[in-house]
Design a protein around this motif. Structure first.
Motif, short mmCIF file in Angstrom:
data_model
loop_
_atom_site.label_atom_id
_atom_site.label_comp_id
_atom_site.label_asym_id
_atom_site.label_seq_id
_atom_site.Cartn_x
_atom_site.Cartn_y
_atom_site.Cartn_z
N LEU A 81 0.82 -1.22 0.00
CA LEU A 81 0.00 0.00 0.00
C LEU A 81 0.86 1.27 0.00
O LEU A 81 0.40 2.32 -0.44
CB LEU A 81 -0.94 0.03 1.21
N HIS A 82 2.08 1.16 0.51
CA HIS A 82 2.97 2.32 0.59
C HIS A 82 4.10 2.26 -0.43
O HIS A 82 5.00 3.08 -0.41
CB HIS A 82 3.56 2.43 2.00
N PHE A 83 4.05 1.25 -1.32
CA PHE A 83 5.13 1.05 -2.29
C PHE A 83 5.32 2.27 -3.19
O PHE A 83 4.36 2.85 -3.68
CB PHE A 83 4.84 -0.18 -3.15
N GLN A 84 6.58 2.65 -3.37
CA GLN A 84 6.94 3.75 -4.26
C GLN A 84 7.84 3.22 -5.38
O GLN A 84 8.84 2.57 -5.10
CB GLN A 84 7.69 4.85 -3.48
N THR A 85 7.47 3.51 -6.62
CA THR A 85 8.29 3.05 -7.74
C THR A 85 9.59 3.84 -7.79
O THR A 85 9.60 5.06 -7.61
CB THR A 85 7.54 3.23 -9.08
N GLN A 258 1.94 15.99 -8.71
CA GLN A 258 2.40 14.77 -8.04
C GLN A 258 2.93 13.79 -9.08
O GLN A 258 2.43 13.75 -10.20
CB GLN A 258 1.26 14.14 -7.25
N PRO A 259 3.96 12.99 -8.70
CA PRO A 259 4.53 12.04 -9.66
C PRO A 259 3.52 10.95 -10.02
O PRO A 259 2.60 10.66 -9.25
CB PRO A 259 5.73 11.45 -8.91
N LYS A 260 3.72 10.34 -11.18
CA LYS A 260 2.82 9.28 -11.63
C LYS A 260 2.92 8.06 -10.72
O LYS A 260 4.01 7.70 -10.27
CB LYS A 260 3.19 8.86 -13.06
N THR A 261 1.79 7.43 -10.48
CA THR A 261 1.78 6.20 -9.70
C THR A 261 2.06 5.02 -10.63
O THR A 261 2.00 5.15 -11.86
CB THR A 261 0.43 5.98 -9.01
#
Length: 526
Positions: A81-85, A258-261
């Motif tokens: 749920l908190h993963f960031q690419t 905001q950056p792309k998810t």
């Protein structure tokens, strides 16, 4: 599958005294692990076992002897749920998007590791062949519960145990009611969940009544939402995943700065003339669904090529028998719950279809708190797409989707992290992630673990030296065993047993699986 499979796990414990070949450091006898054969297993029991450092390979479940094995293997989980690419992850996602849209990706094999080299699984597979059960199915079918209750009454702890058996009867009854309400029975076809990348229908052009300052990105997102809502009505068996995508896209409506998810890349709108079509299908592998059976041969051929090209197996090694036992057989019971995912819990193959053919398969387990990655194999012709990394990102996105329906399911388990083998450190790049303390079984952020692992390949991560394993065995007599088709506590079995004592072996088993599992699972005794 045993008759009582829906409510009890049945296991045979093998111990772990002799060493095996290590796929990491090539030590011939340095790979040490405890193992057991799981004839059947509930998803909750397996969830609790992997949270104590166990892992399955087919029906063989093993736990490295961490302070003795040559290359300690730490269970690793990503907080999905908190993963960031990372930049490299986005690079892989962009490459796939460009390939689907334009088909002109430079075909250079990726230097990045596949999501799992799975050397540990291959080694465990060899171990599993040597340790496979020889017990007949009839011996594993418990007699009715009334008989079990009479046996348990021999024990002085009558009241408590009787209460426990009655509770189990009620629990299995409620599960049966749920199944009657429309959940597929084991053996019936499971729904095939699809995520389809298809060229969108031609739009009607810009709406001139809208303010001119609208961004193209927002318009594309709106079209994608509309398209997915249409798919919910038209795609057979895919309503739940399309719905999940709509939720994810709505949630991703964020400020433009905001950056792309990850989902922005995975579910991006495609041009009308997209060169390729990528579809991801989730099919139940155990018990095999109709979709799984229909695609078995094609899937096996992809596995065979992968093993021969990527792992240099000789042509006669990747047999159908090996493929079935290693990647299709599973002890996990198919379970459905009202607050669980639409596809249910258990073992699945996540198939990647490109233009109508399978190019990759991720073998996964869907458990109460996580999606657990088992293995990945792919067509070597598509190595340039970094399918190992891409599939891991898709599985993290899938975990997030399942979380929408099953709130407790929020982690992505990546198998083992092996710091002593530099090639296997890539799993630590999926942040935020935690490693499991091998002594107290508490999760510790990987950032706190890495400095310790630089000094010693075996580490206790829990820095509270007074902390102990909270799930440790406290009462050996309460361990459940299956003897002569009868369930009984070990305290009763011990009195009946003829011959030398097996207490040391049972004590070792119980200490490794923990008190809770030892009281729920049935330890087979001949």
């Amino acid at each position: 599958m045993a008759a009582a499979g829906s409510s009890h796990s049945i296991v045979e414990y093998f111990g772990g005294e002799s060493g095996y070949h290590c796929g990491y450091c090539k030590n011939e006898t340095g790979n040490l692990s405890h193992g057991m054969w799981a004839h059947s297993m509930t998803v909750q029991d397996y969830q609790d076992l992997i949270d104590r450092g166990w892992r399955r390979s087919g029906k063989y479940v093993y736990k490295p002897i961490m302070n003795q094995t040559c290359c300690p293997q730490y269970t690793i989980r990503c907080q999905a749920l908190h993963f960031q690419t990372s930049k490299s992850h986005k690079k892989v996602l962009k490459k796939m998007l460009k390939f689907i849209s334009q088909g002109d990706v430079v075909k250079v094999a990726s230097e990045e590791e596949p999501m799992d080299s799975h050397i540990e699984d291959a080694v465990a597979c060899d171990f599993a062949y040597k340790s496979e059960s020889r017990v007949s199915q009839s011996e594993l079918t418990p007699l009715n519960v009334d008989h079990t209750e009479r046996v348990e009454n021999e024990d002085k702890d009558t009241g408590e145990i009787k209460e426990e058996v009655n509770a189990q009867q009620v629990e299995s009854g409620s599960l049966q009611i749920c199944a009657d309400k429309g959940a597929p029975a084991p053996g019936e076809p499971s729904q095939s969940a699809k995520i389809v990348h298809a060229p969108p229908k031609p739009g009607k052009g810009a709406d001139l009544s809208k303010p001119p300052c609208r961004k193209a990105k927002d318009i594309r997102k709106e079209r994608k939402l509309q398209k997915l809502q249409n798919q919910m009505c038209t795609l057979e068996g895919s309503q739940h995943q399309a719905g999940d995508q709509v939720l994810l896209l709505q949630n991703s409506k964020s400020k433009s700065n905001q950056p792309k998810t990850m989902e922005d890349f995975i579910f991006a709108s495609l041009p009308d003339d997209a060169r390729h079509k990528l579809e991801v299908r989730v099919v139940r592998s155990s018990p095999p669904s109709s979709q799984f059976k229909a695609t078995f041969q094609e899937s096996y051929q992809v596995y065979k090529r992968y093993q021969m090209v990527i792992h240099k197996d000789p042509p006669d090694k990747p047999t159908i028998n090996q493929f079935t036992r290693f990647l299709c057989d599973s002890p996990l019971e198919a379970e459905n719950a009202p607050n669980g995912p639409e596809c249910g819990y258990g073992s699945f193959h996540q198939q990647y279809w490109l233009d109508g053919k399978i190019i990759a398969v991720g073998v996964i387990d869907i458990l109460p708190y996580c999606v657990s990655s088992v293995y990945l194999y792919y067509d070597p012709d598509y190595s340039f797409l970094s399918l190992g990394v891409y599939s891991a990102l898709r599985e993290i996105a899938f975990t997030r989707q399942l979380h929408e329906k099953a709130p407790d399911l929020c982690f992505y388990y990546m198998g083992f992290y092996i710091h002593s083998c530099p090639k296997m450190r890539y799993k630590g790049q999926y942040r935020p992630s935690d490693l499991l303390c091998p002594e107290t079984y508490v999760w510790t952020p990987i950032e706190q673990c890495l400095p310790l692992l630089e000094h010693s390949k075996y580490c206790r991560f829990n820095q509270d030296m007074k902390a102990v394993d909270e799930g440790r065995i406290k009462e050996l007599g309460r361990v459940k065993v299956l003897h002569k088709r009868t369930m009984m506590p070990y305290s009763v079995y011990k009195k009946r047993r003829k011959g030398p004592s097996d207490e040391a072996s049972v004590q070792q088993y119980a200490s490794l699986v923990g008190q809770s599992c030892s009281e729920r699972m049935l330890l087979f005794r001949s």
